[in-house]
Enzyme design. Structure first.
Site, PDB file in Angstrom:
ATOM      1  N   PRO A  90       0.953  -1.149   0.138  1.00  0.00           N
ATOM      2  CA  PRO A  90      -0.156   0.100   0.154  1.00  0.00           C
ATOM      3  C   PRO A  90       0.809   1.330  -0.095  1.00  0.00           C
ATOM      4  CG  PRO A  90       0.037  -1.094   2.112  1.00  0.00           C
ATOM      5  CD  PRO A  90       0.766  -2.032   1.312  1.00  0.00           C
ATOM      6  N   GLY A  94       3.754   3.845   5.309  1.00  0.00           N
ATOM      7  CA  GLY A  94       4.954   3.385   6.026  1.00  0.00           C
ATOM      8  C   GLY A  94       5.686   2.144   5.781  1.00  0.00           C
ATOM      9  N   LEU A  95       5.221   1.577   4.569  1.00  0.00           N
ATOM     10  CA  LEU A  95       6.066   0.326   4.365  1.00  0.00           C
ATOM     11  C   LEU A  95       7.111   0.396   3.112  1.00  0.00           C
ATOM     12  CD1 LEU A  95       3.109  -2.326   4.380  1.00  0.00           C
ATOM     13  CD2 LEU A  95       4.732  -1.472   6.094  1.00  0.00           C
ATOM     14  N   GLY A  96       7.606   1.776   3.017  1.00  0.00           N
ATOM     15  CA  GLY A  96       8.631   1.848   2.085  1.00  0.00           C
ATOM     16  C   GLY A  96       8.366   1.836   0.828  1.00  0.00           C
ATOM     17  N   SER A  98       7.770   4.171  -1.269  1.00  0.00           N
ATOM     18  CA  SER A  98       8.496   5.212  -1.977  1.00  0.00           C
ATOM     19  C   SER A  98      10.071   4.876  -2.291  1.00  0.00           C
ATOM     20  CB  SER A  98       8.593   6.533  -1.407  1.00  0.00           C
ATOM     21  OG  SER A  98       8.723   6.405  -0.108  1.00  0.00           O
ATOM     22  N   ALA A  99      10.753   4.302  -1.396  1.00  0.00           N
ATOM     23  CA  ALA A  99      11.877   3.743  -1.437  1.00  0.00           C
ATOM     24  C   ALA A  99      12.085   2.691  -2.497  1.00  0.00           C
ATOM     25  CB  ALA A  99      12.687   3.422  -0.137  1.00  0.00           C
ATOM     26  N   ALA A 100      10.966   1.790  -2.516  1.00  0.00           N
ATOM     27  CA  ALA A 100      10.984   0.570  -3.372  1.00  0.00           C
ATOM     28  C   ALA A 100      11.069   1.337  -4.783  1.00  0.00           C
ATOM     29  CB  ALA A 100      10.198  -0.385  -2.739  1.00  0.00           C
ATOM     30  N   ASP A 141      15.912   3.638   4.490  1.00  0.00           N
ATOM     31  CA  ASP A 141      14.742   3.014   3.451  1.00  0.00           C
ATOM     32  C   ASP A 141      15.272   2.624   2.170  1.00  0.00           C
ATOM     33  OD1 ASP A 141      13.008   4.028   5.501  1.00  0.00           O
ATOM     34  OD2 ASP A 141      11.603   4.498   3.949  1.00  0.00           O
TER      35      ASP A 141
HETATM   36  O1  PMV Z   1       6.948   6.018   6.435  1.00  0.00           O
HETATM   37  P1  PMV Z   1       7.977   5.927   5.409  1.00  0.00           P
HETATM   38  O2  PMV Z   1       8.029   4.209   4.979  1.00  0.00           O
HETATM   39  O3  PMV Z   1       8.202   6.842   4.380  1.00  0.00           O
HETATM   40  O4  PMV Z   1       9.322   5.838   6.407  1.00  0.00           O
HETATM   41  C1  PMV Z   1       9.778   7.018   7.008  1.00  0.00           C
HETATM   42  C2  PMV Z   1      10.818   7.005   7.902  1.00  0.00           C
HETATM   43  C3  PMV Z   1      11.363   8.150   8.616  1.00  0.00           C
HETATM   44  O5  PMV Z   1      12.363   7.831   9.545  1.00  0.00           O
HETATM   45  C4  PMV Z   1      10.355   9.108   9.284  1.00  0.00           C
HETATM   46  C5  PMV Z   1      11.813   9.071   7.441  1.00  0.00           C
HETATM   47  C6  PMV Z   1      13.502   8.506   6.898  1.00  0.00           C
HETATM   48  O6  PMV Z   1      13.809   9.067   5.755  1.00  0.00           O
HETATM   49  O7  PMV Z   1      14.084   7.634   7.382  1.00  0.00           O
END
Ligand code: PMV
Length: 306
Positions: A90, A94-96, A98-100, A141
């Site tokens: 999703p 918060g499961l990354g 964007s990084a993936a 991430d």
């Molecule tokens: O919610 P996510 O998956 O974008 O994770 C953010 C994590 C933070 O520590 C708040 C930001 C970061 O860049 O590490």
């Protein structure tokens, strides 16, 4: 056409604190995003994500678009591309995701352009992309999404820890939010109460260091207790909320060893650890709170060309 895929992640410890140089422990999960890229002669870049097609200057696909711009700038090249993104994660929860998306886009572009990039180099470029989009970002991430496994990150130093041999449960509120907004709210709180918030972030760092030892000892009871302490600290900087706290307490009441938010918070997901025999009970307790349980497990698999 080249397709690369990368995993999502959960934070065992240290989200937010890691943005301010404290350590964190993040773990890749077996839910992934795959990005397929074909270079096109039109010179235009378009993104198709889960059936939605947009031009590459759209806000909605800002990570993929910024990844394209960054690759063009770093490698002094120009191109158009058809980008297709398929996700088992999703987004904005918060499961990354964007990084993936970021690292799989960079890797697939590099392959299309015939540029050799190791996964760790992709992670570094990905960190530049996340910083550009979010204003502030830690290297956590993009590193864990590129390399997979359980990762300890402290400033620019990263190392792999041994795999976690205990089930995880991810409870999703379904509430989307912007990581940059939540990071900005922490920055505002730090500006208002500098020494207090600095101490809280530093305590999160202490929790992460202790957690690293508990992981090495496979002391899962201790690990759960530290996750609960980490959650208390996250609450104090305002990144948990009613829906997340209800999931955290429901999981703990059902016998989870520990439960906390994962990622930026204020929406998104919680992470709970439970012994094998207790997974069903904890999952049911989360579902009873009108949340979804996402099937996932830790994974050693990082960024891959398919
Ligand atoms: O919610 P996510 O998956 O974008 O994770 C953010 C994590 C933070 O520590 C708040 C930001 C970061 O860049 O590490």
């Amino acid at each position: 056409m080249i397709t690369c895929s990368a995993p999502g992640k959960v934070y065992l410890f240290g989200e937010h604190a890691v943005v301010y140089g404290e350590p964190a422990i993040a773990c890749a999960i077996n839910r992934r995003i795959s990005t397929s890229i074909e270079l096109v002669s039109s010179g235009k870049t378009r993104v198709d994500a889960m059936g939605k097609r947009l031009n590459c200057n759209s806000e909605e696909f800002k990570y993929a678009c910024c990844a394209v711009q960054t690759v063009k700038r770093l490698f002094e090249t120009d191109f158009g591309a058809e980008i297709t993104i398929r996700s088992q994660l999703p987004s904005r929860q918060g499961l990354g995701s964007s990084a993936a998306v970021t690292v799989s886009t960079i890797k697939a572009l590099a392959e299309c352009l015939g540029i050799e990039l190791e996964n760790e180099a992709v992670a570094k470029i990905g960190h530049q992309v996340e910083t550009a989009v979010q204003g502030r970002a830690s290297p956590a991430d993009t590193f864990v999404s590129s390399t997979g496994g359980v990762v300890f990150i402290e400033q620019t130093t990263t190392s792999h820890l041994s795999p976690l041999n205990i089930p995880i449960i991810i409870g999703a509120t379904g509430i989307e939010r912007s990581t940059s907004d939540v990071i900005a709210s922490v920055a505002r709180m730090k500006q208002k109460y500098p020494s207090l918030v600095t101490d809280i972030l530093s305590s999160m760092g202490d929790v992460t260091r202790l957690g690293k030892q508990k992981l090495a000892d496979e002391d899962f009871v201790g690990l759960g207790e530290l996750m609960n302490i980490n959650q208390g600290l996250l609450e104090s900087i305002g990144v948990s909320d009613d829906a997340l706290s209800r999931l955290v307490y429901a999981a703990r009441t059902a016998g989870a060893l520990g439960a906390k938010i994962t990622g930026a918070g204020r929406g998104g997901c919680v992470l709970a650890l439970a012994q094998d025999g207790n997974v069903k009970k904890v999952s049911q307790a989360i579902v009873m709170q009108d949340a979804q349980v996402l099937n996932a497990a830790f994974s050693n698999l990082g960024l891959q060309t398919e």
